[in-house]
Design an enzyme around this catalytic site. Structure first.
Site, PDB file in Angstrom:
ATOM      1  N   CYS A 135       0.799  -1.235   0.000  1.00  0.00           N
ATOM      2  CA  CYS A 135       0.000   0.000   0.000  1.00  0.00           C
ATOM      3  C   CYS A 135       0.825   1.275   0.000  1.00  0.00           C
ATOM      4  O   CYS A 135       0.328   2.321  -0.412  1.00  0.00           O
ATOM      5  CB  CYS A 135      -0.958   0.011   1.186  1.00  0.00           C
ATOM      6  SG  CYS A 135      -2.289  -1.201   0.975  1.00  0.00           S
ATOM      7  N   GLN A 136       2.075   1.223   0.487  1.00  0.00           N
ATOM      8  CA  GLN A 136       2.881   2.442   0.450  1.00  0.00           C
ATOM      9  C   GLN A 136       3.251   2.757  -0.995  1.00  0.00           C
ATOM     10  O   GLN A 136       3.567   1.821  -1.725  1.00  0.00           O
ATOM     11  CB  GLN A 136       4.148   2.262   1.281  1.00  0.00           C
ATOM     12  CG  GLN A 136       4.810   3.573   1.621  1.00  0.00           C
ATOM     13  CD  GLN A 136       5.998   3.403   2.579  1.00  0.00           C
ATOM     14  OE1 GLN A 136       6.747   2.452   2.489  1.00  0.00           O
ATOM     15  NE2 GLN A 136       6.152   4.324   3.482  1.00  0.00           N
ATOM     16  N   GLY A 287      12.543  -4.466  -0.556  1.00  0.00           N
ATOM     17  CA  GLY A 287      13.321  -5.364   0.288  1.00  0.00           C
ATOM     18  C   GLY A 287      12.443  -5.836   1.434  1.00  0.00           C
ATOM     19  O   GLY A 287      12.360  -7.012   1.770  1.00  0.00           O
ATOM     20  N   GLY A 288      11.769  -4.863   2.034  1.00  0.00           N
ATOM     21  CA  GLY A 288      10.857  -5.181   3.112  1.00  0.00           C
ATOM     22  C   GLY A 288       9.824  -4.090   3.220  1.00  0.00           C
ATOM     23  O   GLY A 288      10.026  -2.990   2.710  1.00  0.00           O
ATOM     24  N   GLU A 290       7.329  -2.444   6.288  1.00  0.00           N
ATOM     25  CA  GLU A 290       7.224  -2.463   7.747  1.00  0.00           C
ATOM     26  C   GLU A 290       5.807  -2.611   8.256  1.00  0.00           C
ATOM     27  O   GLU A 290       5.420  -1.966   9.227  1.00  0.00           O
ATOM     28  CB  GLU A 290       7.859  -1.175   8.302  1.00  0.00           C
ATOM     29  CG  GLU A 290       7.166   0.141   7.883  1.00  0.00           C
ATOM     30  CD  GLU A 290       7.695   0.786   6.615  1.00  0.00           C
ATOM     31  OE1 GLU A 290       8.282   0.071   5.781  1.00  0.00           O
ATOM     32  OE2 GLU A 290       7.519   2.003   6.448  1.00  0.00           O
ATOM     33  N   HIS A 314      16.059  -2.976   9.768  1.00  0.00           N
ATOM     34  CA  HIS A 314      15.424  -1.767   9.229  1.00  0.00           C
ATOM     35  C   HIS A 314      13.906  -1.801   9.468  1.00  0.00           C
ATOM     36  O   HIS A 314      13.335  -0.851  10.008  1.00  0.00           O
ATOM     37  CB  HIS A 314      15.738  -1.638   7.731  1.00  0.00           C
ATOM     38  CG  HIS A 314      15.172  -0.401   7.109  1.00  0.00           C
ATOM     39  ND1 HIS A 314      15.888   0.773   7.009  1.00  0.00           N
ATOM     40  CD2 HIS A 314      13.959  -0.144   6.580  1.00  0.00           C
ATOM     41  CE1 HIS A 314      15.121   1.704   6.443  1.00  0.00           C
ATOM     42  NE2 HIS A 314      13.948   1.169   6.168  1.00  0.00           N
ATOM     43  N   GLU A 315      13.281  -2.905   9.093  1.00  0.00           N
ATOM     44  CA  GLU A 315      11.817  -2.984   9.242  1.00  0.00           C
ATOM     45  C   GLU A 315      11.424  -2.968  10.721  1.00  0.00           C
ATOM     46  O   GLU A 315      10.412  -2.381  11.092  1.00  0.00           O
ATOM     47  CB  GLU A 315      11.264  -4.231   8.542  1.00  0.00           C
ATOM     48  CG  GLU A 315      11.651  -4.386   7.068  1.00  0.00           C
ATOM     49  CD  GLU A 315      11.490  -3.115   6.236  1.00  0.00           C
ATOM     50  OE1 GLU A 315      10.603  -2.303   6.546  1.00  0.00           O
ATOM     51  OE2 GLU A 315      12.276  -2.916   5.288  1.00  0.00           O
ATOM     52  N   HIS A 318      11.382   0.507  12.077  1.00  0.00           N
ATOM     53  CA  HIS A 318      10.150   1.223  11.708  1.00  0.00           C
ATOM     54  C   HIS A 318       9.053   1.060  12.751  1.00  0.00           C
ATOM     55  O   HIS A 318       8.101   1.849  12.784  1.00  0.00           O
ATOM     56  CB  HIS A 318       9.606   0.709  10.372  1.00  0.00           C
ATOM     57  CG  HIS A 318      10.141   1.428   9.175  1.00  0.00           C
ATOM     58  ND1 HIS A 318      10.017   2.795   9.031  1.00  0.00           N
ATOM     59  CD2 HIS A 318      10.769   0.987   8.062  1.00  0.00           C
ATOM     60  CE1 HIS A 318      10.561   3.149   7.869  1.00  0.00           C
ATOM     61  NE2 HIS A 318      11.026   2.081   7.274  1.00  0.00           N
ATOM     62  N   GLU A 337      12.142   7.505   7.026  1.00  0.00           N
ATOM     63  CA  GLU A 337      13.247   6.666   6.542  1.00  0.00           C
ATOM     64  C   GLU A 337      14.624   7.066   7.076  1.00  0.00           C
ATOM     65  O   GLU A 337      15.480   6.211   7.282  1.00  0.00           O
ATOM     66  CB  GLU A 337      13.253   6.630   5.012  1.00  0.00           C
ATOM     67  CG  GLU A 337      11.999   5.968   4.432  1.00  0.00           C
ATOM     68  CD  GLU A 337      11.773   4.539   4.903  1.00  0.00           C
ATOM     69  OE1 GLU A 337      12.695   3.933   5.472  1.00  0.00           O
ATOM     70  OE2 GLU A 337      10.649   4.031   4.719  1.00  0.00           O
ATOM     71  N   ASP A 394       6.098   7.235  -6.263  1.00  0.00           N
ATOM     72  CA  ASP A 394       6.833   6.035  -6.705  1.00  0.00           C
ATOM     73  C   ASP A 394       7.936   6.378  -7.707  1.00  0.00           C
ATOM     74  O   ASP A 394       8.946   5.683  -7.775  1.00  0.00           O
ATOM     75  CB  ASP A 394       5.877   5.018  -7.346  1.00  0.00           C
ATOM     76  CG  ASP A 394       4.964   4.359  -6.314  1.00  0.00           C
ATOM     77  OD1 ASP A 394       5.366   4.282  -5.136  1.00  0.00           O
ATOM     78  OD2 ASP A 394       3.855   3.945  -6.694  1.00  0.00           O
ATOM     79  N   TYR A 402      16.512   8.395   2.953  1.00  0.00           N
ATOM     80  CA  TYR A 402      17.171   7.414   3.817  1.00  0.00           C
ATOM     81  C   TYR A 402      18.555   7.916   4.250  1.00  0.00           C
ATOM     82  O   TYR A 402      18.854   8.018   5.424  1.00  0.00           O
ATOM     83  CB  TYR A 402      17.372   6.080   3.068  1.00  0.00           C
ATOM     84  CG  TYR A 402      16.101   5.359   2.705  1.00  0.00           C
ATOM     85  CD1 TYR A 402      15.707   4.215   3.394  1.00  0.00           C
ATOM     86  CD2 TYR A 402      15.299   5.791   1.651  1.00  0.00           C
ATOM     87  CE1 TYR A 402      14.549   3.527   3.060  1.00  0.00           C
ATOM     88  CE2 TYR A 402      14.135   5.114   1.312  1.00  0.00           C
ATOM     89  CZ  TYR A 402      13.765   3.986   2.014  1.00  0.00           C
ATOM     90  OH  TYR A 402      12.618   3.317   1.685  1.00  0.00           O
TER      91      TYR A 402
HETATM   92 ZN    ZN Z   1      12.118   1.989   5.523  1.00  0.00          ZN
END
Ligand code: ZN
Length: 622
Positions: A135-136, A287-288, A290, A314-315, A318, A337, A394, A402
């Site tokens: 959804c992000q 990658g992941g 959260e 990282h996740e 979050h 981030e 996007d 980051y």
């Molecule tokens: Zn992140």
């Protein structure tokens, strides 16, 4: 109308939704979800209410009391970024009453951008279909109508009606799995005959509850033939029910509990009860992700050497920064981030040592310099706080929020010292948890907590300036310096000896490759691969860094490997550099033809978000 967020039709004068109850019927053959949603608003309201939708059919909007239809309209043509505006007239006949709740009956479409529907051949086990969400940043609106801005936070319950041979996970507490009950959750309102199919004996209901308010982009589910393994007191790892995949995932993520404890030391108590992990099929575009209580991960992080821990760190980070404190809209994405990258490196430092954390910082530093160079014609997106009016989040996704965000926080840490900075972060989280904030709120809090900080650090330059501020800092460590000097020696013609790289893991190679000249002689690329077999690396970070170098050096021997890679993974971190290397620059006719053909053949295997991103790269250069 006062907009809240450049990426949403939500109106700041409308009451925010506080609670949503969803009944969702998953129809796999048509790749469609039919749903009934019950919304509760923060306060009673009479007037026009504005919601976001994308690729949804809205069948009815109904009053909460007698289910009578309420008037609604959809904007005549969809905005290419925001989608279609749904306006609901909450104007009761007797106008001293106002609504604080209502129903919407809707269906998704196969082109819903949050959803990837995989047919059995696209899964590991090849037996059952699979569907999952991403959804992000602004795709929740393609699953159900909502005020799709992180400025709004919602609690939700969900009844997922799925085929009995499948099971479901969500970013929510699992209440139970049971046979469906006719009419439950207002499922009798479902359209197209799906109301009567709801309680069929071939179906099952999975029920979930999320009673902590989350921004809509953290709404998530996956449905498929799932299995799981216990890896810690509050962690299970889920994946398709294939023993080899589950065993490898359980081994890779065995250290998760230790990381949660480190996170708690740094930021305070873990607020979400469970920290489960879901390993998705290879098409997962990130990658992941959260998603609270259930982090979504690409299978490419399972490398067999526990180095996937960095993405999990990282996740996990979050859970505090991003999920507890959320950026108010995507223009302040660095608040999510930058903080999380800082936190990730502190967790890695605690669990795997300082050398490993510095290596990550060094890879990030190189990445930041390259991103800033890439945005040289559009410096707006090298700012931490930037203007995204009319911009698709996007297409401008980059490492800037980051890595520049990390550098900013690291700069503050160097200024005030680690103990004081640790106290500051704890206080920041305790003050703003379950809130959505912007850069100004952060700066105000920083100045109040650290009086005079603006005299030592140019806060305006850091948050509103372009490029990399002069007081950003390249990390130093023996290992980092050694790798960079070996990369420099390659420029003079010396390849590292086998004893010099004997204990290198993926990250060492990644740093080495990224510090080589962007273009080499084809013979040098071949020689490097002959000695170290980088094109066959099981670690995609290494493999993709090498293949990118091969493309930029026009070493065509590796193009079949490039094609194979683009067809087997859908993680955008790999798609972006490979497609870009193929199509960017002059004299690339053969490469452009290759890129177009491979995309045409691989497209169906990518998540819709990744499809859009590759399309925009090709459109820019072909
Ligand atoms: Zn992140």
């Amino acid at each position: 109308m006062a907009p809240l967020d450049p990426h949403s039709f939500s109106d700041s004068t409308n009451p925010p939704t506080t609670d949503v109850s969803l009944s969702l019927y998953f129809d796999f053959p048509s790749a469609t979800i039919h749903g009934v949603a019950f919304f509760i608003l923060a306060f009673p309201y009479a007037g026009e209410l504005s919601f976001d939708t994308r690729s949804l059919t809205i069948h009815q909007v109904l009053s909460p009391t007698d289910l009578s239809p309420l008037p609604f309209s959809l904007s005549s043509s969809p905005d290419p970024i925001k989608g279609t505006q749904l306006s609901i007239s909450l104007l009761p006949e007797d106008d001293d009453t106002a609504f604080n709740s209502f129903f919407i009956v809707f269906s998704t479409s196969p082109s819903s951008t949050a959803l990837q529907w995989l047919c059995p051949p696209q899964t590991f086990n090849k037996k059952h279909p699979f569907v999952y969400t991403q959804c992000q940043s602004i795709h929740a609106r393609s699953i159900f109508p909502c005020q799709d801005t992180p400025a709004a936070r919602i609690r939700y319950t969900a009844l997922l009606n799925v085929p009995r041979e499948l099971s479901a996970v969500m970013s929510a507490r699992h209440v139970g799995r049971r046979p469906p009950v006719s009419g439950e959750g207002h499922s009798h309102l479902l359209p197209n005959g799906f109301n009567s199919l709801w309680s069929s004996e071939t179906r099952v209901v999975e029920e979930f509850l999320m009673n902590q308010p989350i921004p809509p982009y953290l709404f998530a589910f996956a449905v498929g033939e799932l299995g799981s393994r216990e890896v810690g007191p509050r962690t299970r790892v889920y994946a398709e029910a294939v023993d080899s995949v589950l065993d490898a995932a359980a081994k890779e993520f065995a250290g998760t509990e230790e990381m949660i404890r480190q996170g708690e030391k740094l930021f305070g108590e873990y607020a979400w009860e469970r920290f489960d992990l879901l390993v998705l099929p290879p098409s997962f575009p990130y990658g992941g992700m959260e998603n609270p209580r259930m982090v979504f991960l690409t299978p490419t992080v399972i490398k067999g050497d526990a180095s996937g821990a960095q993405v999990v760190a990282h996740e996990l980070a979050h859970s505090w920064t991003g999920n507890l404190i959320t950026n108010k809209n995507n223009e302040h994405f660095w608040l999510n981030e930058g903080f999380t990258t800082y936190a990730e490196r502190r967790i890695v430092e605690a669990v795997q040592g300082e050398d490993r954390a510095i290596l990550n910082t060094g890879i990030g530093w190189k990445g930041l310099k390259e991103e800033v160079e890439k945005f040289k014609d559009n410096l707006e997106f090298t700012k931490l706080k930037n203007n995204q009016e009319g911009v698709d989040p996007d297409t401008i996704y980059s490492e800037v929020p980051y890595e520049k965000g990390f550098q900013f926080l690291w700069r503050i840490e160097r200024q005030i010292g680690r103990p004081a900075f640790d106290e500051f972060i704890k206080k920041y989280i305790a003050t703003f948890k379950f809130q959505s904030i912007d850069t100004e709120r952060f700066l105000k809090f920083l100045k109040a907590q650290v009086p005079g900080i603006e005299k030592d650090i140019d806060l305006v330059l850091w948050t509103e300036g372009t490029g990399i501020p002069p007081d950003a800092y390249e990390p130093v460590s023996d290992l980092y310096t050694k790798i960079l000097s070996l990369a420099n020696e390659f420029k003079l013609g010396r390849m590292p000896r086998e004893d010099e790289v004997a204990d290198w893991r993926g990250q060492e190679w990644e740093l080495y490759l990224e510090n080589l000249p962007r273009v080499l002689e084809a013979s040098q690329v071949l020689a490097l691969d002959e000695r170290y077999r980088l094109s066959e690396s099981k670690d995609y970070e290494v493999k993709v860094a090498f293949l990118q170098l091969a493309i930029l050096s026009k070493c065509r021997n590796f193009y079949s490997e490039v094609e194979k890679t683009l067809k087997e993974v859908g993680r955008m971190k790999y798609l972006r550099p490979l497609y870009r290397a193929l199509v960017q620059g002059a004299g690339k006719e053969e490469e452009k033809i290759l890129a177009k053909r491979v995309f045409a053949e691989a497209r169906e295997c990518y998540h819709p978000i990744a499809q859009g991103v590759v399309e925009s790269i090709l459109a820019k250069h072909i």
